[in-house]
Design an enzyme around this catalytic site. Sequence first.
Site, PDB file in Angstrom:
ATOM      1  N   GLU A   8      15.117  -9.252  -0.060  1.00 45.67           N
ATOM      2  CA  GLU A   8      14.827  -9.702   1.017  1.00 45.67           C
ATOM      3  C   GLU A   8      15.026 -11.444   1.153  1.00 45.67           C
ATOM      4  O   GLU A   8      14.768 -11.641   1.608  1.00 45.67           O
ATOM      5  CB  GLU A   8      13.318  -9.497   0.481  1.00 45.67           C
ATOM      6  CG  GLU A   8      13.318  -7.501   1.103  1.00 45.67           C
ATOM      7  CD  GLU A   8      12.222  -7.744   2.019  1.00 45.67           C
ATOM      8  OE1 GLU A   8      10.936  -8.290   2.343  1.00 45.67           O
ATOM      9  OE2 GLU A   8      11.450  -6.449   1.669  1.00 45.67           O
ATOM     10  N   ASP A  80      12.211  -5.147  -1.452  1.00 52.00           N
ATOM     11  CA  ASP A  80      10.937  -4.693  -1.149  1.00 52.00           C
ATOM     12  C   ASP A  80      10.092  -3.172  -1.129  1.00 52.00           C
ATOM     13  O   ASP A  80      10.474  -2.364  -0.701  1.00 52.00           O
ATOM     14  CB  ASP A  80       9.924  -5.580  -0.961  1.00 52.00           C
ATOM     15  CG  ASP A  80      10.200  -7.058  -1.050  1.00 52.00           C
ATOM     16  OD1 ASP A  80      10.784  -7.473  -2.437  1.00 52.00           O
ATOM     17  OD2 ASP A  80       9.349  -8.064   0.087  1.00 52.00           O
ATOM     18  N   ASP A  82       8.075  -1.505  -0.250  1.00 49.48           N
ATOM     19  CA  ASP A  82       7.379  -0.213   0.276  1.00 49.48           C
ATOM     20  C   ASP A  82       7.380  -0.110   1.245  1.00 49.48           C
ATOM     21  O   ASP A  82       8.969   0.127   2.029  1.00 49.48           O
ATOM     22  CB  ASP A  82       6.193  -2.092   0.649  1.00 49.48           C
ATOM     23  CG  ASP A  82       6.286  -3.212   1.135  1.00 49.48           C
ATOM     24  OD1 ASP A  82       7.734  -3.264   1.252  1.00 49.48           O
ATOM     25  OD2 ASP A  82       5.477  -4.128   1.315  1.00 49.48           O
ATOM     26  N   GLU A  84       7.972  -1.528   4.212  1.00 46.10           N
ATOM     27  CA  GLU A  84       8.326  -2.187   5.564  1.00 46.10           C
ATOM     28  C   GLU A  84      10.027  -2.988   4.739  1.00 46.10           C
ATOM     29  O   GLU A  84      11.045  -2.845   5.077  1.00 46.10           O
ATOM     30  CB  GLU A  84       7.832  -3.946   4.981  1.00 46.10           C
ATOM     31  CG  GLU A  84       6.559  -4.067   5.779  1.00 46.10           C
ATOM     32  CD  GLU A  84       7.066  -4.006   7.636  1.00 46.10           C
ATOM     33  OE1 GLU A  84       7.519  -4.581   7.734  1.00 46.10           O
ATOM     34  OE2 GLU A  84       6.027  -2.966   7.866  1.00 46.10           O
ATOM     35  N   TYR A 287       5.075  -6.391  -7.969  1.00 46.02           N
ATOM     36  CA  TYR A 287       5.021  -6.895  -7.002  1.00 46.02           C
ATOM     37  C   TYR A 287       3.412  -6.957  -6.728  1.00 46.02           C
ATOM     38  O   TYR A 287       2.482  -6.039  -7.145  1.00 46.02           O
ATOM     39  CB  TYR A 287       4.991  -5.351  -6.575  1.00 46.02           C
ATOM     40  CG  TYR A 287       5.811  -5.890  -5.021  1.00 46.02           C
ATOM     41  CD1 TYR A 287       7.179  -6.478  -4.263  1.00 46.02           C
ATOM     42  CD2 TYR A 287       6.218  -4.859  -4.009  1.00 46.02           C
ATOM     43  CE1 TYR A 287       6.929  -6.860  -3.101  1.00 46.02           C
ATOM     44  CE2 TYR A 287       5.503  -5.269  -3.147  1.00 46.02           C
ATOM     45  CZ  TYR A 287       6.340  -6.040  -2.861  1.00 46.02           C
ATOM     46  OH  TYR A 287       6.579  -5.853  -1.007  1.00 46.02           O
ATOM     47  N   ARG A 289       1.710  -6.503  -3.219  1.00 44.55           N
ATOM     48  CA  ARG A 289       1.486  -5.660  -2.354  1.00 44.55           C
ATOM     49  C   ARG A 289       1.492  -4.402  -2.899  1.00 44.55           C
ATOM     50  O   ARG A 289       2.129  -3.384  -2.954  1.00 44.55           O
ATOM     51  CB  ARG A 289       2.262  -5.678  -1.550  1.00 44.55           C
ATOM     52  CG  ARG A 289       2.814  -7.005  -0.681  1.00 44.55           C
ATOM     53  CD  ARG A 289       3.074  -6.905   0.566  1.00 44.55           C
ATOM     54  NE  ARG A 289       2.907  -8.602   1.780  1.00 44.55           N
ATOM     55  CZ  ARG A 289       3.920  -8.898   1.534  1.00 44.55           C
ATOM     56  NH1 ARG A 289       5.299  -9.151  -0.008  1.00 44.55           N
ATOM     57  NH2 ARG A 289       3.901 -10.441   1.748  1.00 44.55           N
ATOM     58  N   HIS A 333       3.411   1.690  -7.130  1.00 42.49           N
ATOM     59  CA  HIS A 333       3.664   0.294  -7.448  1.00 42.49           C
ATOM     60  C   HIS A 333       2.131   0.121  -8.014  1.00 42.49           C
ATOM     61  O   HIS A 333       1.410   0.496  -7.914  1.00 42.49           O
ATOM     62  CB  HIS A 333       3.154  -0.932  -6.891  1.00 42.49           C
ATOM     63  CG  HIS A 333       4.887  -0.481  -5.369  1.00 42.49           C
ATOM     64  ND1 HIS A 333       5.627   0.194  -5.648  1.00 42.49           N
ATOM     65  CD2 HIS A 333       4.198  -0.457  -3.887  1.00 42.49           C
ATOM     66  CE1 HIS A 333       6.012   0.611  -4.099  1.00 42.49           C
ATOM     67  NE2 HIS A 333       5.182  -0.306  -3.148  1.00 42.49           N
TER      68      HIS A 333
END
Length: 706
Positions: A8, A80, A82, A84, A287, A289, A333
């Site tokens: 990203e 990433d 997640d 998104e 990570y 988030r 995570h």
Amino acid sequence: MKNLMIVESPNKCKKIQSLLGNDWIIKASMGHIRDLPVKEMGIDFDTFRPHYELNKKGKGVISGLRKLCRSVDQVWLATDPDREGEAIAWHLQQTLNLKDPYRVTFKSITGASISKAVENPGRIDTSLVQAQEGRRVLDRLVGYSVSPALSQACGNGVWLTAGRVQSVALRLVVDRELEILNFKSTQYIDVYLKFQTSKFKWKAKWLPGDLLPEVEKYWTNEAFANQVANIRSVNVTSVKKTKRVKRPPAPFITSTLQQAASVTLKISPKKCMQAAQKLFESGLITYHRTDNPNLSDEGAIEVRDWLAQNGHSQHISPTINTWIAKSSAQEGHAAITPTSISKLPEAQPDPADELLLLYQLIWQRAVACQMKSAEFDATTVCIRSNDVIQDRHMKFVAKGDLLKYSGWLSLSGDDKTEEIASDKSVIIPDLEEGQHLIAEDGVVERKQTKPPVRYTEASLIKKMESEGVGRPATYASIIDNIVHREYVRIVKRKLSATDLGLLIVRTLVNRFSFMELKYTSDVESLLDQISAGNRQYFEIVSNAYRILSTELGALNNLSNPSQTQYECPSCGKPLRLIKNKFWGCSAYPGCNYTAPNDKGKPGQVDNAYQCECGTGYLQRIKGKKSYFWGCSEYPQCDITMSDNRGKPIQNAKITSQTPQLSSEQCPTCHAGTLILRKVKQGKNIGKEFYGCSKYQKCNHFSWKST
């Protein structure tokens, strides 16, 4: 074999390139490449499938990636880990026409994590993609359907926005604001006896108990309180000692990291997440988030080894400490921790830098989580007076809390997500049941109840999390939105609802189910079920839209709630809010009645101060920073004055002039009439000129001939 890995952020590319070598090309998607169209709803209402289009940034990114895809043997999508990120990977697959790309994720940018990911590639998880798509579509349906109706309902000239989660967060702030506005303070009295025993000074609080009338919560009889304060001879009736333990706090998750950064570093959630992103991209933290409060197995072992090797063996917890995540947590995570505990905060370049101060918080929390609990000696002493007042013995209590073993507190000091300091040592000397004591003094303290405190960014995040409103990754943008749009303002780090925010919530509450806290958390639960593959996208989205359509119809039928609620006292026609500044009659220009805006309602017209224009009256108005006075005939008269303790005073830099309305037609627009004014500042201050009554639509200007 040549490989292309797409991540990203461009900040990751150099680090990953150095870890994978020359057989790899690392490129960045720069985040999302596609989204719903800006100027239309972009949703097929038969299937509720969204129509996507490349954003401006995405067009250039995709053009470059297409050329690279033709020159490599394999494409790896490493966005990433997640929802998104999964959605971005899917959009890349669709726009680049990738038949069989590898999907890889890593929770930290280290050689071990990336090697493990490359050795175990997977495929895009379409359930996660649909969950992200469901959230995006629901947000669009609410935002694009309700915002126009809300804007129309609340008055002309103001574009207002509603959001499935944003508006609920605003409601929390508004509800607290209303609690404060409606709060009635009560004065009451506390009485304390002061003692000095075994070199320790301490005090005991009087307990009125059943002396209080049934309907009362607080003691208010000052004469009786003074009698209690004069008591000196007392006996100890009981001494209770217990041991209290305080576990170390869990490693940071997204929400607690934002709270700690706000409380300790005084930075906004948005700024915190930007800093955490940089720490992740530079390979310093895992990570950022996540809502899993536990270390990975390898991480826990590394922390415990570091403690043993650095003189903290006696403080290591006997077993690995773990915490129970919320039922709605996405535990894919691990908690936010350093990629290596050996990377000490003080060893990093410029340890005073804000970025590394955040790293220090993360490092300390990660290490402390595997230490023993702190231990406190808690003492409660009950006391009874020997003298009586109105045939009754008075009762008192003293409580003490003394730290006996620091445990994890020896490393990090305290839990920095809380805004109120806790666990202060209060020493109560060793006392025995039946022991006779003589008080040195008695004091009567006059107090009053205080209203609830306004939310800070940290406490609002905590409240949103406890109510299941939104996701940790969205908290920063939610708060940023309601502040940026001036529905909420931040004053001395406290969130205060503006009149506009109060009006929005008043219009939406009891009309839309998405404004209810339970609705928001229920939707998040349904999205979780989509991501787990247990519910279908169409079922969830179509049902939500059916409910929204019914509620929207009711709001549209009202046409203008603000108009139907308030009638013009001059002609009886509905009043409407104009540009969020004042209320005006909908019959204008036939009726010129105006009223100040008072927290989203028409305020009382103050007739105490005649304006210099000769027609209107000066009204006290709350501005962004302070109060000022403006004419009730605004916009025909734009005279303003400063506020001095509730009275209007003429501004020093302005030479006030009565705007003299004439019957002469404006030669420029032929719609307004000429008004004689004086220049308020600058080199021509005091000089007279003619302006149009339709200003700002008409900018006619001519000097008055002398």
